[in-house]
Design an enzyme around this catalytic site. Sequence first.
Site, PDB file in Angstrom:
ATOM      1  N   PHE A 105      30.273  -5.346  -8.545  1.00 48.99           N
ATOM      2  CA  PHE A 105      28.944  -5.935  -8.757  1.00 48.99           C
ATOM      3  C   PHE A 105      29.120  -7.363  -9.240  1.00 48.99           C
ATOM      4  CE2 PHE A 105      25.247  -7.207 -11.186  1.00 48.99           C
ATOM      5  CZ  PHE A 105      24.233  -6.915 -10.295  1.00 48.99           C
ATOM      6  N   ASP A 119      35.806 -11.839 -12.363  1.00 50.11           N
ATOM      7  CA  ASP A 119      34.429 -11.780 -12.855  1.00 50.11           C
ATOM      8  C   ASP A 119      34.480 -11.027 -14.180  1.00 50.11           C
ATOM      9  OD1 ASP A 119      31.851 -11.127 -13.519  1.00 50.11           O
ATOM     10  OD2 ASP A 119      31.238 -10.559 -11.491  1.00 50.11           O
ATOM     11  N   LYS A 153      27.064 -12.615 -19.920  1.00 46.67           N
ATOM     12  CA  LYS A 153      26.513 -11.605 -20.852  1.00 46.67           C
ATOM     13  C   LYS A 153      26.728 -11.872 -22.352  1.00 46.67           C
ATOM     14  CE  LYS A 153      25.660  -7.775 -17.791  1.00 46.67           C
ATOM     15  NZ  LYS A 153      26.227  -7.827 -16.444  1.00 46.67           N
TER      16      LYS A 153
HETATM   17  C1  PLP Z   1      25.779  -8.381 -15.129  1.00 41.76           C
HETATM   18  C2  PLP Z   1      26.851  -8.830 -14.216  1.00 41.76           C
HETATM   19  C3  PLP Z   1      26.656  -9.902 -13.346  1.00 41.76           C
HETATM   20  C4  PLP Z   1      25.326 -10.599 -13.209  1.00 41.76           C
HETATM   21  O1  PLP Z   1      24.941 -11.235 -14.373  1.00 41.76           O
HETATM   22  P1  PLP Z   1      23.437 -11.790 -14.521  1.00 41.76           P
HETATM   23  O2  PLP Z   1      23.447 -12.486 -15.828  1.00 41.76           O
HETATM   24  O3  PLP Z   1      22.533 -10.605 -14.489  1.00 41.76           O
HETATM   25  O4  PLP Z   1      23.192 -12.688 -13.389  1.00 41.76           O
HETATM   26  C5  PLP Z   1      27.720 -10.314 -12.577  1.00 41.76           C
HETATM   27  N1  PLP Z   1      28.911  -9.707 -12.651  1.00 41.76           N
HETATM   28  C6  PLP Z   1      29.142  -8.669 -13.481  1.00 41.76           C
HETATM   29  C7  PLP Z   1      30.490  -8.048 -13.535  1.00 41.76           C
HETATM   30  C8  PLP Z   1      28.108  -8.195 -14.287  1.00 41.76           C
HETATM   31  O5  PLP Z   1      28.322  -7.143 -15.080  1.00 41.76           O
END
Ligand code: PLP
Length: 397
Positions: free
Chosen positions: A139, A224, A253
Amino acid sequence: MNFEQIKALDQEHIMHTYKRFDVCFDHGKGATIWDVNQKEYVDFSSGIGVNSLGFCDPDWLKAVEGQMERYTHMSNLFYSQINAETADLLCQKTGYDQVFFANSGAEANEGAIKLARKYSFDKNNGKVKGDILTLKNSFHGRTITTLMATGQDVFHDYFFPFTPGFDYAKANDLEDVKAHITENTCAIMLETIQGEGGVVPLEEEFVQGVAALCKERGILLIADEVQTGLGRTGKVLSVEHYGVKPDIVSLAKGLGGGLPCGAVVTTKEIGEHFGPSSHGSTFGGNLAAMAGAKVVLEKLTDNLLQNVCEKGAYLKAEIEKLPYVTGVSGKGLMLGISLDGLSSADVVAQGLKTGVVMLTAKEKVRLLPPLTITYQELDKGVAALKQALILAKEASK
Ligand SMILES: *Cc1c(COP(=O)(O)O)cnc(C)c1O
């Protein structure tokens, strides 16, 4: 306004992209939050991994308020001390040289993808080799491009046409990664623990294999770390558990401690390819968010990381004793609970009745408590989780 009035107003005017629970919060302190009816909950979610220091950390509040009393925003056309200091601290903590500040995880990933493509463009004298390989079940965000980067077919509906140049390989299958690399692959992007995908840690050998492969083939490795980063797993970056150093890391986050803040960090060599006008963001590096992020980073000490490891191990062990739990995955304070015959959504919904806020990640219950949660709060949350499991079992009969 009472709860029903708030709900009615929300339903009337806010698009229904979120299936909300019938709860409206009022105020919080540490890892405890109260709703508008003064019901108390232990927060095992941090608002999806955001409130790394819990609610209303006094140092964080003081820094954010102090910055806002001076000024909150001008623009990236000017220098700012808080920006420079936060970038310096972020580099010190992560071991990188340069930062681009954004506002969210998706925006950080967009930045990481653009940087990888720009670097590749420059390195290949303008020949476009911009393909990015990601992993199945990943994701990476909700923008058109990061949806495409997300390796789950369910995310590739409705919004056509998507950004081209993405392909997906099987996680923990180095041969499949090799099979999907082409001469146009410029980067491989992965989460070392797939968060939304179900708190699924990648195998050490696989991550190291991908890192070695990237080096060998001149492909950039992007981690990521939007969910896993900044202490969540007990290390500053989750990649440290794997002993690899990606070329580019995206963060968000937990970075702002509750304020919207994202970042791309990289080496000087790669960062230099983002010259003037190559990328930007009006709100990126917003000073209030920066002031919050600086406190989060200052508090990200070896001692805190050690506490995250110990609290995570404690929480995992306590949860493993609970009924209808078949296993707990994850690292540090990023845990996924596998259930015996119960739906994760049901358990999370019951938790709101018994006084604990939790998340789902596919079929698992996902916990991302504040990094500063106390043992007392952990015990209280686990007791509420136990009741939620029992209620969910009763309801499913
Ligand atoms: C939450 C998340 C995103 C997206 O972050 P947003 O602040 O909602 O755009 C991208 N990558 C990972 C691994 C995430 O957990």
